[in-house]
Design a protein around this motif. Structure first.
Motif, PDB file in Angstrom:
ATOM      1  N   MET A 199      14.799   3.548   9.411  1.00 21.02           N
ATOM      2  CA  MET A 199      13.808   3.326  10.056  1.00 21.02           C
ATOM      3  C   MET A 199      13.202   1.902  10.285  1.00 21.02           C
ATOM      4  O   MET A 199      12.975   1.161   9.083  1.00 21.02           O
ATOM      5  CB  MET A 199      12.596   4.092  10.007  1.00 21.02           C
ATOM      6  CG  MET A 199      13.022   5.664  10.176  1.00 21.02           C
ATOM      7  SD  MET A 199      13.228   6.209  11.541  1.00 21.02           S
ATOM      8  CE  MET A 199      13.735   7.860  11.456  1.00 21.02           C
ATOM      9  N   THR A 200      12.746   1.371  11.411  1.00 22.87           N
ATOM     10  CA  THR A 200      12.207   0.224  11.528  1.00 22.87           C
ATOM     11  C   THR A 200      10.627   0.214  11.354  1.00 22.87           C
ATOM     12  O   THR A 200       9.980  -0.907  11.658  1.00 22.87           O
ATOM     13  CB  THR A 200      12.636  -0.568  13.043  1.00 22.87           C
ATOM     14  OG1 THR A 200      12.185   0.351  14.189  1.00 22.87           O
ATOM     15  CG2 THR A 200      14.127  -0.797  12.790  1.00 22.87           C
ATOM     16  N   MET A 201       9.985   1.294  11.059  1.00 23.96           N
ATOM     17  CA  MET A 201       8.870   1.445  11.064  1.00 23.96           C
ATOM     18  C   MET A 201       8.934   2.634   9.757  1.00 23.96           C
ATOM     19  O   MET A 201       9.066   3.664  10.103  1.00 23.96           O
ATOM     20  CB  MET A 201       7.912   2.154  12.294  1.00 23.96           C
ATOM     21  CG  MET A 201       6.701   2.611  11.705  1.00 23.96           C
ATOM     22  SD  MET A 201       5.611   1.337  10.681  1.00 23.96           S
ATOM     23  CE  MET A 201       4.802   0.588  12.160  1.00 23.96           C
ATOM     24  N   PRO A 202       8.612   2.056   8.560  1.00 24.68           N
ATOM     25  CA  PRO A 202       8.642   2.884   7.414  1.00 24.68           C
ATOM     26  C   PRO A 202       7.519   4.007   7.493  1.00 24.68           C
ATOM     27  O   PRO A 202       6.248   3.686   8.152  1.00 24.68           O
ATOM     28  CB  PRO A 202       8.494   2.134   6.311  1.00 24.68           C
ATOM     29  CG  PRO A 202       8.958   0.771   6.765  1.00 24.68           C
ATOM     30  CD  PRO A 202       8.644   0.552   8.168  1.00 24.68           C
TER      31      PRO A 202
ATOM     32  N   PHE B  44       6.053   1.532  17.647  1.00 25.64           N
ATOM     33  CA  PHE B  44       5.720   0.152  16.853  1.00 25.64           C
ATOM     34  C   PHE B  44       6.808   0.124  15.801  1.00 25.64           C
ATOM     35  O   PHE B  44       7.418   1.023  15.295  1.00 25.64           O
ATOM     36  CB  PHE B  44       4.372   0.362  16.092  1.00 25.64           C
ATOM     37  CG  PHE B  44       3.223   0.406  16.955  1.00 25.64           C
ATOM     38  CD1 PHE B  44       2.684  -1.056  16.600  1.00 25.64           C
ATOM     39  CD2 PHE B  44       2.756   0.956  17.875  1.00 25.64           C
ATOM     40  CE1 PHE B  44       1.227  -1.352  17.424  1.00 25.64           C
ATOM     41  CE2 PHE B  44       1.717   0.513  18.762  1.00 25.64           C
ATOM     42  CZ  PHE B  44       1.186  -0.467  18.269  1.00 25.64           C
ATOM     43  N   ASP B  45       7.042  -1.111  15.729  1.00 29.70           N
ATOM     44  CA  ASP B  45       8.092  -1.329  14.321  1.00 29.70           C
ATOM     45  C   ASP B  45       6.842  -2.034  13.307  1.00 29.70           C
ATOM     46  O   ASP B  45       5.842  -2.439  13.679  1.00 29.70           O
ATOM     47  CB  ASP B  45       9.018  -2.295  14.679  1.00 29.70           C
ATOM     48  CG  ASP B  45      10.258  -2.012  15.609  1.00 29.70           C
ATOM     49  OD1 ASP B  45      10.259  -0.515  15.550  1.00 29.70           O
ATOM     50  OD2 ASP B  45      10.788  -2.449  16.270  1.00 29.70           O
TER      51      ASP B  45
ATOM     52  N   ASP C 277       3.411   3.220   9.090  1.00 28.53           N
ATOM     53  CA  ASP C 277       2.805   4.246   9.654  1.00 28.53           C
ATOM     54  C   ASP C 277       3.886   4.796  10.438  1.00 28.53           C
ATOM     55  O   ASP C 277       3.934   4.529  11.886  1.00 28.53           O
ATOM     56  CB  ASP C 277       1.578   3.482  10.760  1.00 28.53           C
ATOM     57  CG  ASP C 277       0.473   4.463  11.179  1.00 28.53           C
ATOM     58  OD1 ASP C 277       0.986   5.884  11.123  1.00 28.53           O
ATOM     59  OD2 ASP C 277      -0.295   4.469  11.765  1.00 28.53           O
ATOM     60  N   ARG C 278       4.320   6.086   9.807  1.00 30.91           N
ATOM     61  CA  ARG C 278       5.368   6.833  10.861  1.00 30.91           C
ATOM     62  C   ARG C 278       5.013   7.285  11.937  1.00 30.91           C
ATOM     63  O   ARG C 278       5.616   7.585  12.958  1.00 30.91           O
ATOM     64  CB  ARG C 278       6.025   7.892  10.046  1.00 30.91           C
ATOM     65  CG  ARG C 278       4.937   9.013   9.593  1.00 30.91           C
ATOM     66  CD  ARG C 278       5.759  10.169   8.619  1.00 30.91           C
ATOM     67  NE  ARG C 278       6.439   9.493   7.699  1.00 30.91           N
ATOM     68  CZ  ARG C 278       5.752   9.436   6.411  1.00 30.91           C
ATOM     69  NH1 ARG C 278       4.542   9.656   6.371  1.00 30.91           N
ATOM     70  NH2 ARG C 278       6.421   9.117   5.430  1.00 30.91           N
TER      71      ARG C 278
ATOM     72  N   PHE D  27       1.024  -1.175   0.035  1.00 26.54           N
ATOM     73  CA  PHE D  27       0.049  -0.006   0.020  1.00 26.54           C
ATOM     74  C   PHE D  27       0.835   1.111   0.143  1.00 26.54           C
ATOM     75  O   PHE D  27       0.253   2.517  -0.014  1.00 26.54           O
ATOM     76  CB  PHE D  27      -1.034  -0.014   1.141  1.00 26.54           C
ATOM     77  CG  PHE D  27      -1.921  -1.008   1.052  1.00 26.54           C
ATOM     78  CD1 PHE D  27      -2.699  -1.163   0.101  1.00 26.54           C
ATOM     79  CD2 PHE D  27      -2.224  -1.898   2.340  1.00 26.54           C
ATOM     80  CE1 PHE D  27      -3.622  -2.310  -0.024  1.00 26.54           C
ATOM     81  CE2 PHE D  27      -2.895  -2.930   2.233  1.00 26.54           C
ATOM     82  CZ  PHE D  27      -3.858  -3.130   1.248  1.00 26.54           C
ATOM     83  N   GLY D  28       2.167   0.978  -0.098  1.00 27.12           N
ATOM     84  CA  GLY D  28       2.979   2.180  -0.163  1.00 27.12           C
ATOM     85  C   GLY D  28       3.787   2.333  -1.145  1.00 27.12           C
ATOM     86  O   GLY D  28       2.878   2.999  -2.099  1.00 27.12           O
ATOM     87  N   MET D  29       4.992   2.114  -1.554  1.00 26.62           N
ATOM     88  CA  MET D  29       5.571   2.420  -2.748  1.00 26.62           C
ATOM     89  C   MET D  29       6.162   1.204  -3.542  1.00 26.62           C
ATOM     90  O   MET D  29       6.256   1.442  -4.769  1.00 26.62           O
ATOM     91  CB  MET D  29       6.886   3.618  -2.511  1.00 26.62           C
ATOM     92  CG  MET D  29       7.478   4.029  -3.578  1.00 26.62           C
ATOM     93  SD  MET D  29       8.739   5.374  -3.148  1.00 26.62           S
ATOM     94  CE  MET D  29       9.870   4.547  -2.058  1.00 26.62           C
TER      95      MET D  29
END
Length: 558
Positions: free
Chosen positions: A532-535, A196-197, A173-174, A104-106
């Motif tokens: 980042m461990t949470m993109p 969160f990660d 979810d940054r 759902f991202g890139m």
């Protein structure tokens, strides 16, 4: 020129019942646990039997550093598997499951593309067989039990400032990276900072992908370090008493998933740790099962060879006792031009000099993979805009390094477009020329392992780490974790930690921001630069284009 989309091609697939696909590998129907008609899990009993059989040849597909031009590593993995079967070899494919975050991202999905895909494409790129949900639930059960233990008196004397176990969800979810929980008064517990990660960065994901069986899984889950006391002694998952319930939640997720390619060849799709923030390989269980059933097994490692292949060799192969026979490095003319300074809008125009200028990125990967003692062949993933002169420039460059580059048209033609590569890969595998060895020994100090990767793989001059990080590594060595391998977490776009530094940079530094002990998985995570461990989602996420059309069919997945 108009081409069908990946999802349009996948929708036209002539799929066979999954029992027929299993039969190709000798899997009896009673050991297939179907999810509908076109996918199934393979039973624990059969997996245990298959892993004890004579092993086939393991072929790794890796790539240059990813660029916006596209490389097609999974597409080549699937195409090569089809190509080997087409030339009469008994081959299976092993790839990772797709995370909802990139879908759902890139980045998109993880099922290949064009006429080299694994199907059912929609299911694979969405919820599939529920493995990621199980991993998320198991991880967050442990999170809940830690806070619950503290709420009911904290018998273990956990230092709330030193809780290392975060929460996870399978989405980019940054906003959840850094947060305070348990606000609202006494009944909600003790407020503390956490975050969160993404699920694919979870140690539970890494453990599932490295565990041998359910018993090993439960032992590894129990070994997770979740927090520390005030005197800095560790608190383990087994101290909280969560490992048994977590294993129960993961019972079905431990069983490999079997699906098929567009050409009805078997593909195991199981596990999905990210390669820039985890070790980036499908499960050991799936790989070893496939090796017991097929003469050739084609697998992939995430992102470029500086991340995926390095971790495949130094972590997965080391831990599972695997010996890769051949490595295929995927490259494209378009990506060479981008590494040579051409902007994306101009990639359609011939530019041989830019190709030549960009080839050192490919050359660096060839040298690195060869340093592990594994024979290398380059797959040039063909795009319709490639010219003969540009393709020849890549071939000439690779030949100058003592390797071979083969043009592959599997995206447009399926197996017949990759038969030359399949034939050459089989020859190399059958020649038993691999002299595989990891980059460093178990007994090397942890900081030296980090420096070895930085210098020999990234070609960095130095590793920058403050005294706090160096002391932490020494404390882990004193606690008995010094033999663990290193899992580098850095940008996938460059050999350096600067995502904008393309090509083959030298004379750069690798700044280490944080180190994390993954005692259950059995490695040390080293977080470098701004990774980042949470993109987060991009400005225009792919989710905006995913919908049902007027015929009730999904559109927008890629």
């Amino acid at each position: 020129m108009t081409f069908k989309t990946d999802i349009e091609i996948a929708r036209e697939a002539n799929k066979k019942p999954i029992q027929e696909i299993g039969a190709k590998l000798g899997i009896p129907n009673e050991h297939l646990l179907p999810f509908g008609h076109d996918k199934a899990k393979v039973s624990q009993e059969f997996v245990a039997d298959a892993r004890g059989r004579k092993r086939g040849k393991l072929i790794l597909v890796t790539a240059i550093n990813p660029t916006p031009a596209g490389e097609g590593k999974t597409t080549t993995t699937v195409g090569l598997g089809d190509g080997l079967n087409a030339i009469g070899k008994r081959a299976a494919i092993c790839i990772r499951e797709a995370s909802l975050g990139p879908n759902f991202g890139m980045k998109g999905g993880a099922a290949g593309g064009g006429y080299s895909q694994v199907v059912p494409m929609e299911d694979m790129n969405l919820h599939f067989t529920g493995d990621f949900h199980a991993i998320t639930s198991a991880h967050n059960l442990l999170s809940a039990m830690i806070d619950n233990h503290i709420y009911w008196g904290n018998e273990l004397e956990i230092d709330e400032r030193r809780i290392t176990w975060r929460r996870v969800m399978d989405m980019n979810d940054r906003a959840l990276r850094d947060m305070v929980i348990s606000l609202g008064g006494v009944s909600n517990g003790f407020a503390r900072q956490t975050g969160f990660d993404i699920t694919v960065a979870s140690e539970v994901m890494a453990i599932l992908c490295l565990a041998a069986d359910l018993e090993d899984l439960q032992r590894r889950l129990g070994d997770i370090v979740v927090a520390y006391k005030r005197d800095k002694t560790p608190i383990y998952c087994r101290d909280i008493g969560a490992e048994g319930a977590m294993t129960v939640l993961l019972k079905d997720a431990m069983q490999p998933n079997l699906v098929q390619t567009l050409e009805n060849n078997p593909a195991f799709v199981h596990g999905g740790p990210f390669a820039n923030i985890a070790h980036g390989c499908n499960s050991v269980v799936a790989t070893q099962t496939a090796l017991g059933l097929a003469d050739y097994v084609v697998t992939e490692a995430g992102f470029g060879a500086d991340l995926g292949a390095e971790k495949f060799f130094n972590i997965k192969c080391r831990k599972a006792g695997l010996k890769p026979a051949v490595a295929v490095i995927v490259a494209t003319v378009r990506a060479m031009k981008m590494n040579g300074g051409v902007v994306k809008a101009d990639l359609g125009s011939e530019n041989v000099s830019a190709v030549q200028k960009g080839c050192p990125n490919l050359g660096r990967h060839i040298e690195n993979v060869k340093s592990f003692g594994v024979p290398v062949v380059v797959a040039i993933n063909h795009f319709h805009s490639d010219t003969d002169a540009e393709v020849q420039a890549v071939k000439d460059y690779v030949a100058s390094l003592g390797s071979e580059a083969i043009l592959c048209r599997h995206w447009a033609e399926g197996s017949k477009g990759i038969s030359e590569l399949a034939t050459r890969v089989a020859e190399l595998a059958d020649g038993d020329w691999s002299q595989f060895a990891p980059l460093y020994g178990d007994d090397m100090p942890l900081y030296e392992k980090i420096e070895t990767i930085a210098r020999r793989i990234y070609r960095a001059d130095e590793v920058l780490a403050d005294a706090k990080i160096r002391n932490q590594l020494k404390e882990w060595e004193a606690a008995g974790y010094g033999s663990l391998p290193i899992c580098m977490a850095k940008t996938q776009y460059s050999f350096s930690t600067d995502p904008n530094l393309r090509g083959a940079p030298d004379n750069h530094s690798v700044p280490v921001r944080e180190v994390r002990l993954s005692a259950g998985a059995g490695f040390i995570v080293v977080i470098c630069g701004e990774i980042m461990t949470m993109p987060g989602l991009p400005r225009k996420p792919a989710a905006q284009s995913i919908r049902f059309n007027d015929e009730g069919l999904i559109e927008g997945l890629f």
